[in-house]
Write a protein that holds these residues in place. Structure first.
Motif, mmCIF file in Angstrom:
data_model
loop_
_atom_site.group_PDB
_atom_site.id
_atom_site.type_symbol
_atom_site.label_atom_id
_atom_site.label_comp_id
_atom_site.label_asym_id
_atom_site.label_seq_id
_atom_site.Cartn_x
_atom_site.Cartn_y
_atom_site.Cartn_z
ATOM 1 N N VAL A 1 18.949 32.017 18.675
ATOM 2 C CA VAL A 1 17.623 32.388 18.156
ATOM 3 C C VAL A 1 17.374 31.531 16.919
ATOM 4 O O VAL A 1 17.911 31.801 15.841
ATOM 5 C CB VAL A 1 17.540 33.894 17.815
ATOM 6 C CG1 VAL A 1 16.159 34.244 17.243
ATOM 7 C CG2 VAL A 1 17.816 34.743 19.042
ATOM 8 N N PRO B 1 16.138 34.625 2.270
ATOM 9 C CA PRO B 1 15.682 34.753 3.642
ATOM 10 C C PRO B 1 14.945 36.069 3.873
ATOM 11 O O PRO B 1 15.406 37.121 3.455
ATOM 12 C CB PRO B 1 16.994 34.741 4.446
ATOM 13 C CG PRO B 1 18.001 35.355 3.517
ATOM 14 C CD PRO B 1 17.583 34.923 2.140
ATOM 15 N N ALA B 2 13.804 35.948 4.502
ATOM 16 C CA ALA B 2 13.016 37.150 4.775
ATOM 17 C C ALA B 2 12.346 37.000 6.128
ATOM 18 O O ALA B 2 12.090 35.886 6.576
ATOM 19 C CB ALA B 2 11.957 37.334 3.696
ATOM 20 N N LEU B 3 12.105 38.123 6.772
ATOM 21 C CA LEU B 3 11.332 38.062 8.014
ATOM 22 C C LEU B 3 10.123 38.960 7.924
ATOM 23 O O LEU B 3 10.082 39.934 7.161
ATOM 24 C CB LEU B 3 12.196 38.338 9.245
ATOM 25 C CG LEU B 3 12.952 39.640 9.401
ATOM 26 C CD1 LEU B 3 12.050 40.757 9.825
ATOM 27 C CD2 LEU B 3 14.028 39.432 10.476
ATOM 28 N N VAL C 1 10.938 41.962 5.166
ATOM 29 C CA VAL C 1 12.286 42.375 4.760
ATOM 30 C C VAL C 1 13.058 41.157 4.280
ATOM 31 O O VAL C 1 13.176 40.155 4.991
ATOM 32 C CB VAL C 1 13.078 43.027 5.918
ATOM 33 C CG1 VAL C 1 14.349 43.687 5.374
ATOM 34 C CG2 VAL C 1 12.232 44.026 6.688
ATOM 35 N N LEU D 1 23.851 31.415 5.697
ATOM 36 C CA LEU D 1 23.581 32.858 5.615
ATOM 37 C C LEU D 1 24.797 33.716 5.996
ATOM 38 O O LEU D 1 24.671 34.916 6.211
ATOM 39 C CB LEU D 1 22.376 33.222 6.483
ATOM 40 C CG LEU D 1 21.049 32.592 6.046
ATOM 41 C CD1 LEU D 1 19.911 32.977 7.000
ATOM 42 C CD2 LEU D 1 20.674 33.004 4.626
ATOM 43 N N ASN E 1 16.717 39.678 2.937
ATOM 44 C CA ASN E 1 18.167 39.934 2.968
ATOM 45 C C ASN E 1 18.540 41.193 3.736
ATOM 46 O O ASN E 1 19.371 41.991 3.279
ATOM 47 C CB ASN E 1 18.723 40.089 1.549
ATOM 48 C CG ASN E 1 18.977 38.756 0.909
ATOM 49 O OD1 ASN E 1 19.454 37.836 1.574
ATOM 50 N ND2 ASN E 1 18.650 38.630 -0.356
ATOM 51 N N GLY E 2 17.923 41.373 4.893
ATOM 52 C CA GLY E 2 18.194 42.558 5.696
ATOM 53 C C GLY E 2 19.679 42.744 5.955
ATOM 54 O O GLY E 2 20.398 41.777 6.182
ATOM 55 N N SER F 1 20.818 39.409 16.351
ATOM 56 C CA SER F 1 19.820 38.563 15.699
ATOM 57 C C SER F 1 19.089 39.359 14.623
ATOM 58 O O SER F 1 18.754 40.536 14.817
ATOM 59 C CB SER F 1 18.812 38.056 16.729
ATOM 60 O OG SER F 1 17.802 37.333 16.059
ATOM 61 N N GLY G 1 18.738 28.967 16.096
ATOM 62 C CA GLY G 1 20.026 28.637 15.491
ATOM 63 C C GLY G 1 20.526 27.247 15.870
ATOM 64 O O GLY G 1 21.604 26.848 15.440
ATOM 65 N N GLY H 1 24.514 32.286 11.602
ATOM 66 C CA GLY H 1 23.824 33.526 11.249
ATOM 67 C C GLY H 1 23.094 34.132 12.441
ATOM 68 O O GLY H 1 22.563 33.412 13.291
ATOM 69 N N GLY H 2 23.075 35.455 12.504
ATOM 70 C CA GLY H 2 22.336 36.144 13.577
ATOM 71 C C GLY H 2 22.911 35.819 14.932
ATOM 72 O O GLY H 2 24.123 35.933 15.163
ATOM 73 N N PRO I 1 23.253 39.669 11.140
ATOM 74 C CA PRO I 1 22.268 39.395 10.092
ATOM 75 C C PRO I 1 22.808 39.333 8.663
ATOM 76 O O PRO I 1 22.062 38.989 7.758
ATOM 77 C CB PRO I 1 21.286 40.557 10.233
ATOM 78 C CG PRO I 1 22.053 41.645 10.884
ATOM 79 C CD PRO I 1 23.084 41.000 11.747
#
Ligand code: SAH
Length: 258
Positions: free
Chosen positions: A100, A232-234, A202, A44, A204-205, A125, A102, A95-96, A19
């Motif tokens: 997923v 980026p946020a989830l 969240v 990312l 930029n975790g 992920s 991607g 990324g991740g 991440p």
């Protein structure tokens, strides 16, 4: 001509970088980077990871930042093949986890059409790792028996139909690429009667500038605006968010106002 360009078998490693925090790359990922002739990396990706690749490896940024669209998927596929045929081992650093949201399978499939062998190395992920780093478990006995990972935006730019079903379930719902659609997403949860369901966002975790906000379906959009949360946020919707320490203090605040 560069010296790498001699007698190398073409091969591709689809590598999940995790991440953001560079220490969340797997050991297998480090080993793959150490043998890279070329690294094609996404937006990312923490650039510190490139240091694992040999100094003379070619490093190419192929990010598709939203809005700019500097590299189309088609262009990335072609570059990947071209580099593999000419230089040998291409590490496609994503990324991740590569599979997923991607587009990893598209790259795997394209490489297969050129008979270039592909090795996949999964990554952590953001969908599970970022809540986990915040000590929000995606499942928890008595609170959540399953979780959904959904895109906020489908390839046609619409909201995913799956969100309607997920909002009706008791599952934890994790939404990637959903920040711009937060107002619509929140409405869907409200229509399912989930006004008080805990929610977190969240940004930029796992990075140094990580930001977290918590609230409920009713309050989360205002909080996100107030705190200026950006991509980026989830998004995380579910009872499990109530386990986060800042949610507990939120409850106390409300209790003292009431
Ligand atoms: N393959 C990636 C996801 C790619 S889609 C993975 O497995 O993590 C990109 C979306 O993932 C972003 O828009 C955002 O919603 C989410 N994302 C990726 N990294 C993130 C991070 N460090 N913090 C918060 N969200 C992240």
């Amino acid at each position: 001509m560069r010296d790498q360009k001699i007698n190398k078998e073409p091969k591709i490693t689809l590598l999940g970088a995790g991440p953001g925090d560079p220490e969340l790359l797997t050991l297998k990922g480090v080993k793959a980077l150490q043998t890279a002739d070329v690294v094609l990396y996404d937006a990312l990706i923490c650039e510190a990871l490139l240091a694992y690749a040999p100094a003379n490896a070619i490093k190419v940024y192929v990010g598709k930042r939203s809005g700019e669209h500097s590299f189309s998927q088609d262009a990335i596929n072609k570059l990947m093949i071209d580099y593999a045929l000419n230089y040998g081992h291409v590490v496609r650093l994503k990324g991740g986890d590569p599979f997923v949201f991607g587009r990893g399978y598209e790259e795997l499939d394209y490489a297969a059409s050129y008979n270039i062998p592909v090795n996949v190395i999964p990554g952590i992920s953001s969908s599970i790792g970022v809540p986990g780093l915040q000590q929000i478990p995606v499942t928890h006995r008595g609170l959540s028996e399953s979780f959904w990972v959904i895109t906020g935006m489908t390839s046609s730019g619409e909201i995913s139909e799956d969100i309607y079903q997920a909002a009706n379930s008791k599952a934890t719902v994790i939404i990637l690429m959903g920040l711009k659609k937060l107002p619509e997403i929140v409405e869907i949860f409200k229509t399912s009667g989930k006004h008080n369901l805990p929610a977190a966002v969240v940004q930029n975790g796992s990075s140094e500038d990580e930001k977290l906000v918590v609230g409920t379906v009713d309050s989360i959009y205002d909080i996100v605006k107030r705190e200026k949360i950006e991509a980026p946020a989830l998004l995380i919707f579910g009872e499990v968010v109530s386990l986060h320490p800042s949610f507990k203090s939120l409850i106390k605040q409300y209790a003292s106002i009431a």
